[in-house]
Design an enzyme around this catalytic site. Structure first.
Site, PDB file in Angstrom:
ATOM      1  N   GLY A 116      38.683  89.636  -4.754  1.00  0.00           N
ATOM      2  CA  GLY A 116      37.615  89.815  -5.011  1.00  0.00           C
ATOM      3  C   GLY A 116      37.270  90.890  -6.265  1.00  0.00           C
ATOM      4  N   SER A 118      35.981  90.664  -9.173  1.00  0.00           N
ATOM      5  CA  SER A 118      34.911  90.336  -9.851  1.00  0.00           C
ATOM      6  C   SER A 118      33.813  91.149  -8.937  1.00  0.00           C
ATOM      7  CB  SER A 118      34.586  89.039 -10.372  1.00  0.00           C
ATOM      8  OG  SER A 118      34.732  88.056  -9.171  1.00  0.00           O
ATOM      9  N   ALA A 119      33.576  90.790  -7.604  1.00  0.00           N
ATOM     10  CA  ALA A 119      32.542  91.345  -6.720  1.00  0.00           C
ATOM     11  C   ALA A 119      32.896  92.760  -6.737  1.00  0.00           C
ATOM     12  CB  ALA A 119      33.043  90.901  -5.331  1.00  0.00           C
ATOM     13  N   ASP A 161      32.145  87.390  -1.231  1.00  0.00           N
ATOM     14  CA  ASP A 161      33.023  88.410  -1.860  1.00  0.00           C
ATOM     15  C   ASP A 161      32.328  90.129  -1.769  1.00  0.00           C
ATOM     16  OD1 ASP A 161      34.638  86.564  -1.966  1.00  0.00           O
ATOM     17  OD2 ASP A 161      35.185  86.614  -4.059  1.00  0.00           O
TER      18      ASP A 161
HETATM   19  C1  MEV Z   1      36.384  83.185  -3.631  1.00  0.00           C
HETATM   20  O1  MEV Z   1      37.063  84.347  -3.218  1.00  0.00           O
HETATM   21  C2  MEV Z   1      35.886  82.483  -2.562  1.00  0.00           C
HETATM   22  C3  MEV Z   1      35.225  81.067  -2.422  1.00  0.00           C
HETATM   23  O2  MEV Z   1      34.743  80.657  -1.526  1.00  0.00           O
HETATM   24  C4  MEV Z   1      34.308  81.185  -3.750  1.00  0.00           C
HETATM   25  C5  MEV Z   1      32.987  81.812  -2.984  1.00  0.00           C
HETATM   26  O3  MEV Z   1      32.894  82.064  -1.794  1.00  0.00           O
HETATM   27  O4  MEV Z   1      31.954  82.110  -4.065  1.00  0.00           O
HETATM   28  C6  MEV Z   1      36.668  80.132  -3.135  1.00  0.00           C
END
Ligand code: MEV
Length: 325
Positions: A116, A118-119, A161
């Site tokens: 996570g 980037s979030a 995220d």
């Molecule tokens: C990324 O951490 C999780 C995914 O489900 C993408 C998202 O939820 O945006 C793959």
């Protein structure tokens, strides 16, 4: 998305520095399905991204040995670098002038591993910039802006995220619904094992979308089966049945494999964790690289030891542990 509507912010005379931070996350079950409106279960982890905004004599820059070795990235025009594009977007949103701001990013949350980052960077950045310009932001606006901000990293984030990163704890998330906090009566430990490869969010999400187009019945039934596991995992967690939670995680790994987002390296780490006594183990995040998350009742040290012997970077976090333990 409305821009902050107050008067443009002036950095002169020198504004005091302001900081913002946000944790990372692991997904216990339900990644990828969550992009299509299915539920997912995630847990914030105590590893943080920190952002500081400070007055500086020159055009706006981002300084981050953390994101890019020795990088000083100008922030005065849109940039190909996602972190710089994020700050450019936020400065425009908060009407920050094009000079006199230096942004520093650091922290202990590994970047690009499916944790996570980037979030976490998006939320920490919004907190820091809004504090710097002295425009407090409500949790609702933080969530809305956080989703916009995360689009600089991959096009169609579900919101899982950054919602987890904002609210922290263990959350059941489904697009369009308020997140639900899940509390387990039994504390547990999670071990995060790093495959060494970057997670590939954009490519993995696009790959699943292509497979859904090519084989709708098959992929749809996998997504339904993931939903069932997420729902059963919530029941298991709320009743403190960690064995059942581990089994659901193991089953979720099979589904992720069938969705085409696992790799031989991730499979090897899953096996390593299970053989060292983990109740369940699966990839966490988009896949294609990144991390494996393993559930350990109290035996996290055995999984950590096995990882150390195999030369795999790993760390553990406690969830719902009583204070001071
Ligand atoms: C990324 O951490 C999780 C995914 O489900 C993408 C998202 O939820 O945006 C793959």
């Amino acid at each position: 998305m409305q821009r902050a509507d107050a008067q443009p912010f002036s950095t002169f005379p020198a504004a005091p520095p302001a900081t913002g931070s946000a944790p990372g996350k692991v997904i216990l079950l339900g990644e990828h399905g969550v992009v299509y409106g299915y539920p997912a279960l995630a847990c914030a982890i105590p590893r943080f991204t920190r952002v500081q905004c400070e007055w500086y004599d020159g055009p706006n820059v981002l300084v981050s040995p953390f994101l890019q070795q020795g990088a000083v990235i100008p922030l005065v025009s849109p940039s190909a670098s996602a972190p710089a594009a994020l700050f450019h977007f936020l400065f425009h949103h908060f009407q920050v002038p094009t000079e006199n701001v230096r942004v520093r990013v650091d922290g202990d949350l590994p970047v690009g591993r499916g944790l996570g980052s980037s979030a976490s960077l998006s939320v920490a950045a919004i907190r820091a910039v809004s504090a710097f310009v002295q425009r407090p932001i409500s949790p609702e606006a933080l969530l809305e802006l956080g989703l916009e901000a995360e689009k600089h990293f991959h096009g169609t984030p579900s919101g899982l995220d950054h919602t987890t990163v904002v609210f922290e704890g263990v959350l059941l998330f489904q697009q369009g619904r308020p997140p639900r906090r899940i509390v387990s009566p039994a504390p547990f430990e999670l071990v995060v094992l790093d495959s060494g490869g970057e997670r590939q969010t954009g490519a993995m999400v696009a790959g699943v979308r292509e497979r859904l187009k090519a084989s709708p019945a098959l992929i749809q039934s996998l997504l339904e089966s993931i939903r069932e596991d997420v729902e059963q995992a919530v029941i298991a967690l709320e009743s403190g049945d960690l064995n059942a939670l581990g089994q659901r995680m193991n089953h979720n790994q099979l589904q992720l494999q069938a969705l085409g987002v696992s790799t031989p390296r991730l499979e090897a780490l899953v096996t390593l964790a299970r053989e060292a006594g983990a109740l369940g183990a699966k990839l966490s995040g988009a896949g294609g690289g990144g991390v494996v998350v393993a559930l350990a009742l109290t035996g996290a040290h055995r999984v950590l030891e096995a990882a150390r012997e195999a030369g795999v970077p790993a760390f553990s976090v406690r969830v719902n542990a009583p204070a001071g333990s």
